[in-house]
Write an enzyme that holds these catalytic residues in place. Sequence first.
Site, PDB file in Angstrom:
ATOM      1  N   GLN A 170      -0.535  15.500   3.091  1.00 49.19           N
ATOM      2  CA  GLN A 170      -1.263  15.861   4.307  1.00 49.19           C
ATOM      3  C   GLN A 170      -2.122  14.699   4.792  1.00 49.19           C
ATOM      4  O   GLN A 170      -2.222  14.444   5.995  1.00 49.19           O
ATOM      5  CB  GLN A 170      -2.138  17.093   4.055  1.00 49.19           C
ATOM      6  CG  GLN A 170      -3.141  17.411   5.152  1.00 49.19           C
ATOM      7  CD  GLN A 170      -2.494  17.736   6.492  1.00 49.19           C
ATOM      8  OE1 GLN A 170      -1.358  18.204   6.531  1.00 49.19           O
ATOM      9  NE2 GLN A 170      -3.212  17.484   7.585  1.00 49.19           N
ATOM     10  N   GLU A 171      -2.721  13.975   3.858  1.00 44.87           N
ATOM     11  CA  GLU A 171      -3.634  12.891   4.230  1.00 44.87           C
ATOM     12  C   GLU A 171      -2.898  11.672   4.779  1.00 44.87           C
ATOM     13  O   GLU A 171      -3.315  11.073   5.774  1.00 44.87           O
ATOM     14  CB  GLU A 171      -4.476  12.475   3.012  1.00 44.87           C
ATOM     15  CG  GLU A 171      -5.494  13.518   2.558  1.00 44.87           C
ATOM     16  CD  GLU A 171      -6.700  13.597   3.483  1.00 44.87           C
ATOM     17  OE1 GLU A 171      -6.763  12.849   4.467  1.00 44.87           O
ATOM     18  OE2 GLU A 171      -7.590  14.431   3.219  1.00 44.87           O
ATOM     19  N   SER A 172      -1.811  11.278   4.123  1.00 41.57           N
ATOM     20  CA  SER A 172      -1.215   9.976   4.469  1.00 41.57           C
ATOM     21  C   SER A 172       0.309   9.944   4.453  1.00 41.57           C
ATOM     22  O   SER A 172       0.898   8.869   4.596  1.00 41.57           O
ATOM     23  CB  SER A 172      -1.708   8.925   3.464  1.00 41.57           C
ATOM     24  OG  SER A 172      -1.135   9.173   2.179  1.00 41.57           O
TER      25      SER A 172
END
Length: 371
Positions: free
Chosen positions: A234-236
């Site tokens: 989700q972050e990267s």
Amino acid sequence: MHSSSTPGSRLCLNSNKLSLSLKALALTSLIFPFHAINASKATYQFDNVVNQNKLTVVSVANPSAVFEDGDYFHGFGYDLVRNYANNLNVQLEFKTVDDNATALKMVATGKANFAMTTANTQTIETKKLTSLPATCGDLNSLEKNGLNTELNWVFKHADDPLTQAASGFICKSKQNGSLNQLASFYNRNVVKEEFWDDIQSDLSKRMPIYKASFKKTAQQYDLDWHLLAAIGYQESYLKPTSVSPTGVRGLMMLTNSTAKAMGVNDRSNATQSIQGGAKYYDLMLSRYDDIPFPDRNWYALAAYNMGPGTVNQIQKRIKAQGKNPNNWVNFYAYLDRNKASNGQYRQAVQYVTRIRAYLEHIKTTPQLVNI
């Protein structure tokens, strides 16, 4: 077979008080009148729940009912059952089995107080059992969120006070909106179908590179590595060179100040980033150690995204409304209700629900688990 007990729900009402409260709730249901109760009452599951102060429920694991999340469960069906056990003020013993036939047999033989299944009505009636739809007729709440509209609760006797209490609870959940909010959080369409091929491709290419770090770090902090991987995606998209316009960077997208606080010297180093992200997430979990799992995970993720200060402010507002601030459905409902006017809330809703969806995908896709 797997089982789990929900902590913190095993005290309070003695048998007589619980009996009276259940009967009072059952009287509100017009579906099963009490005059139908006969001399065989002693065989009813109601008595077992009262005497043992424990509700035993069996279910087949599926996207609409329950996921096994490390040592815990989560899912629309599971949370609805968990809320019912809390409503009765009894401990929940929740078990998963391989198929509906096994679940129905456990109800018929008295090994479970009721079952959560997707078995059809004809099959249930053939077993001389009775079922309640898990929606009180509100099929739209499940359908629009991609959940199975055939989800039902199966009991041994229609006129058992436990069955009647369940009917009243489900319909009350529909009326107060909590059923719809629960279905919304477990929305199976939160990630559009056309994106899953690309997501699967990304995970298949990048997961093998970082899986060992996720597993080692998760073990260090007693976390589920699948969840860490879902946060990372989700972050990267699992890209350690990722940088946001605001300067957040790395596989776990840490701010410079958070990275320093977590002992990360190089945010672009994937191993360090995973270590820092896990340490920070574990710190967020510790802030909500009075909240039982799986809700604690969702609160920690919201805090990871928005900051614990914002989460605390929202909890105070929920409490001021006379609602339980430690109940995830209440917290999620607040975010969802105000997301149109608050970009931070909208982002948090998307953040937590997508991580949940990625977690479920990673845990249930053999080629990812076995990489």
